[in-house]
Design an enzyme around this catalytic site. Structure first.
Site, PDB file in Angstrom:
ATOM      1  N   ARG A 194       2.713   0.502  -7.543  1.00 46.43           N
ATOM      2  CA  ARG A 194       2.419   0.618  -6.115  1.00 46.43           C
ATOM      3  C   ARG A 194       1.076   1.281  -5.862  1.00 46.43           C
ATOM      4  O   ARG A 194       0.668   1.418  -4.707  1.00 46.43           O
ATOM      5  CB  ARG A 194       3.493   1.462  -5.467  1.00 46.43           C
ATOM      6  CG  ARG A 194       4.119   0.800  -4.268  1.00 46.43           C
ATOM      7  CD  ARG A 194       5.541   1.235  -4.209  1.00 46.43           C
ATOM      8  NE  ARG A 194       6.097   1.249  -2.911  1.00 46.43           N
ATOM      9  CZ  ARG A 194       7.371   0.952  -2.697  1.00 46.43           C
ATOM     10  NH1 ARG A 194       8.138   0.561  -3.700  1.00 46.43           N
ATOM     11  NH2 ARG A 194       7.849   1.029  -1.502  1.00 46.43           N
ATOM     12  N   ARG A 253      19.064   3.020   5.634  1.00 45.65           N
ATOM     13  CA  ARG A 253      18.239   3.984   4.893  1.00 45.65           C
ATOM     14  C   ARG A 253      17.481   4.864   5.879  1.00 45.65           C
ATOM     15  O   ARG A 253      16.944   4.350   6.859  1.00 45.65           O
ATOM     16  CB  ARG A 253      17.246   3.235   3.996  1.00 45.65           C
ATOM     17  CG  ARG A 253      17.884   2.692   2.745  1.00 45.65           C
ATOM     18  CD  ARG A 253      16.972   1.750   2.018  1.00 45.65           C
ATOM     19  NE  ARG A 253      15.584   2.191   1.936  1.00 45.65           N
ATOM     20  CZ  ARG A 253      14.636   1.524   1.297  1.00 45.65           C
ATOM     21  NH1 ARG A 253      14.926   0.402   0.693  1.00 45.65           N
ATOM     22  NH2 ARG A 253      13.413   1.976   1.266  1.00 45.65           N
ATOM     23  N   ARG A 255       5.253   3.852   6.254  1.00 46.54           N
ATOM     24  CA  ARG A 255       5.359   3.108   4.991  1.00 46.54           C
ATOM     25  C   ARG A 255       4.418   1.903   4.981  1.00 46.54           C
ATOM     26  O   ARG A 255       3.821   1.580   3.953  1.00 46.54           O
ATOM     27  CB  ARG A 255       6.808   2.662   4.761  1.00 46.54           C
ATOM     28  CG  ARG A 255       7.712   3.838   4.406  1.00 46.54           C
ATOM     29  CD  ARG A 255       9.167   3.479   4.533  1.00 46.54           C
ATOM     30  NE  ARG A 255       9.598   2.493   3.559  1.00 46.54           N
ATOM     31  CZ  ARG A 255      10.611   1.652   3.756  1.00 46.54           C
ATOM     32  NH1 ARG A 255      11.280   1.653   4.877  1.00 46.54           N
ATOM     33  NH2 ARG A 255      10.937   0.808   2.807  1.00 46.54           N
ATOM     34  N   ARG A 267      17.930  -3.768   8.568  1.00 41.52           N
ATOM     35  CA  ARG A 267      18.415  -3.749   7.182  1.00 41.52           C
ATOM     36  C   ARG A 267      19.543  -2.728   7.000  1.00 41.52           C
ATOM     37  O   ARG A 267      19.481  -1.617   7.518  1.00 41.52           O
ATOM     38  CB  ARG A 267      17.242  -3.406   6.258  1.00 41.52           C
ATOM     39  CG  ARG A 267      17.621  -3.382   4.791  1.00 41.52           C
ATOM     40  CD  ARG A 267      16.436  -3.552   3.929  1.00 41.52           C
ATOM     41  NE  ARG A 267      15.562  -2.376   3.873  1.00 41.52           N
ATOM     42  CZ  ARG A 267      14.488  -2.304   3.110  1.00 41.52           C
ATOM     43  NH1 ARG A 267      14.142  -3.329   2.365  1.00 41.52           N
ATOM     44  NH2 ARG A 267      13.735  -1.226   3.107  1.00 41.52           N
ATOM     45  N   LYS A 322      11.328  -8.347  -1.515  1.00 46.88           N
ATOM     46  CA  LYS A 322      11.224  -8.125  -2.967  1.00 46.88           C
ATOM     47  C   LYS A 322      12.601  -7.858  -3.597  1.00 46.88           C
ATOM     48  O   LYS A 322      12.914  -8.403  -4.640  1.00 46.88           O
ATOM     49  CB  LYS A 322      10.309  -6.921  -3.284  1.00 46.88           C
ATOM     50  CG  LYS A 322       8.875  -7.089  -2.827  1.00 46.88           C
ATOM     51  CD  LYS A 322       7.992  -5.970  -3.372  1.00 46.88           C
ATOM     52  CE  LYS A 322       8.387  -4.592  -2.918  1.00 46.88           C
ATOM     53  NZ  LYS A 322       8.220  -4.356  -1.459  1.00 46.88           N
TER      54      LYS A 322
HETATM   55  P1  AMP Z   1      11.410   1.000  -1.586  1.00 44.83           P
HETATM   56  O1  AMP Z   1      12.887   0.921  -1.653  1.00 44.83           O
HETATM   57  O2  AMP Z   1      10.747   0.180  -2.630  1.00 44.83           O
HETATM   58  O3  AMP Z   1      10.872   0.722  -0.207  1.00 44.83           O
HETATM   59  O4  AMP Z   1      11.030   2.522  -1.937  1.00 44.83           O
HETATM   60  C1  AMP Z   1      11.503   3.594  -1.151  1.00 44.83           C
HETATM   61  C2  AMP Z   1      10.626   4.807  -1.344  1.00 44.83           C
HETATM   62  O5  AMP Z   1      10.678   5.218  -2.715  1.00 44.83           O
HETATM   63  C3  AMP Z   1       9.159   4.586  -1.056  1.00 44.83           C
HETATM   64  O6  AMP Z   1       8.845   4.705   0.321  1.00 44.83           O
HETATM   65  C4  AMP Z   1       8.529   5.702  -1.891  1.00 44.83           C
HETATM   66  O7  AMP Z   1       8.690   6.953  -1.275  1.00 44.83           O
HETATM   67  C5  AMP Z   1       9.406   5.687  -3.135  1.00 44.83           C
HETATM   68  N1  AMP Z   1       8.878   4.754  -4.176  1.00 44.83           N
HETATM   69  C6  AMP Z   1       9.462   3.618  -4.641  1.00 44.83           C
HETATM   70  N2  AMP Z   1       8.711   3.053  -5.592  1.00 44.83           N
HETATM   71  C7  AMP Z   1       7.622   3.841  -5.742  1.00 44.83           C
HETATM   72  C8  AMP Z   1       6.467   3.779  -6.555  1.00 44.83           C
HETATM   73  N3  AMP Z   1       6.256   2.780  -7.442  1.00 44.83           N
HETATM   74  N4  AMP Z   1       5.546   4.764  -6.417  1.00 44.83           N
HETATM   75  C9  AMP Z   1       5.725   5.792  -5.562  1.00 44.83           C
HETATM   76  N5  AMP Z   1       6.785   5.908  -4.757  1.00 44.83           N
HETATM   77  C10 AMP Z   1       7.742   4.940  -4.831  1.00 44.83           C
END
Ligand code: AMP
Length: 216
Positions: free
Chosen positions: A88, A160, A171, A127, A13
């Site tokens: 999400r 990360r 996740r 990553r 994404k």
């Molecule tokens: P990502 O980089 O999109 O994988 O997001 C990293 C982390 O940020 C996720 O595992 C969640 O803890 C938090 N996060 C990101 N976007 C959301 C969202 N829309 N709703 C809730 N938590 C989020």
């Protein structure tokens, strides 16, 4: 144009959001990145969000919805945006609908990036990310020109904390429970487009570009 990118963590994404945003001349709103910046800067939102992110859990809906309400209200979003990592949950999807209705706007496409689970795990564990500009790389599939250094801003790349094995599993489980149901939510509205291109980022981007041009 208003586009949602949907898919498991590691489905590409972020990479596709960057390309789409550049091609369409609109911003990408990447919630994960916005949250990581808030954590890094010690902002109040970051202090609240940190423990959820470290565990691989979702940050509570009300925090995310408030964040996006503020961000989507800024001038650069008037012509549209690419939503990467939001919504999400069903609560977030309904909040997005309400926000769009308020301003008389609508989503054009919800793009579901479909990648098999073994590939997802390979991608996430390899990553590496730039903590300064947010560019992402992969140790083998998309290595930086100089090992360990960001191509764009020459900052040292990091892994990360939530890309470690145990957190990845959590996740992915959270995705199945909270986010996967949005596939049906958007399918029912006729907005869902499946992108199953198995190739690299260029091929996926070509598939996305033709889907978008074809329209609903
Ligand atoms: P990502 O980089 O999109 O994988 O997001 C990293 C982390 O940020 C996720 O595992 C969640 O803890 C938090 N996060 C990101 N976007 C959301 C969202 N829309 N709703 C809730 N938590 C989020």
């Amino acid at each position: 144009m208003r586009i949602v990118l949907l898919g498991q963590p590691g489905s590409g994404k972020g990479t596709q959001a960057q390309r789409l945003a550049a091609a369409q001349g609109i911003p990408r709103l990447t919630t994960g990145e916005m949250l990581r910046v808030a954590v890094r800067d010690g902002a109040p939102l970051g202090k609240d969000a940190k423990r959820y992110m470290e565990r691989g859990d979702l940050v509570p809906d009300q925090l995310i919805v408030a964040l996006m309400q503020e961000r989507m209200g800024t001038a650069d979003c008037a012509r549209g945006y690419i939503l990467d990592g939001f919504p999400r949950t069903r609560v977030q999807a309904e909040a997005l609908d309400a926000m769009l209705t308020t301003v008389g706007a609508a989503l054009q496409h919800v793009l579901l990036l479909e990648v098999d689970e073994a590939e997802i795990r390979r991608r996430l564990s390899g990553r590496r990310e730039c903590p300064k500009c947010g560019s992402t790389f992969h140790l083998t599939a998309q290595p930086p020109k100089v090992a360990g250094v960001c191509d764009r801003c020459q900052t040292a790349l990091v892994q990360r904390p939530d890309d470690q094995e145990a957190t990845i599993a959590r996740r992915l489980a959270v995705y199945v429970r909270e986010t996967k149901p949005l596939i049906g939510y958007y399918e029912a509205r006729g907005l869902l487009r499946r992108v199953t291109a198995p190739g690299g980022p260029d091929e996926v981007f070509r598939a996305i570009s033709s889907l978008i041009t074809m329209g609903p």
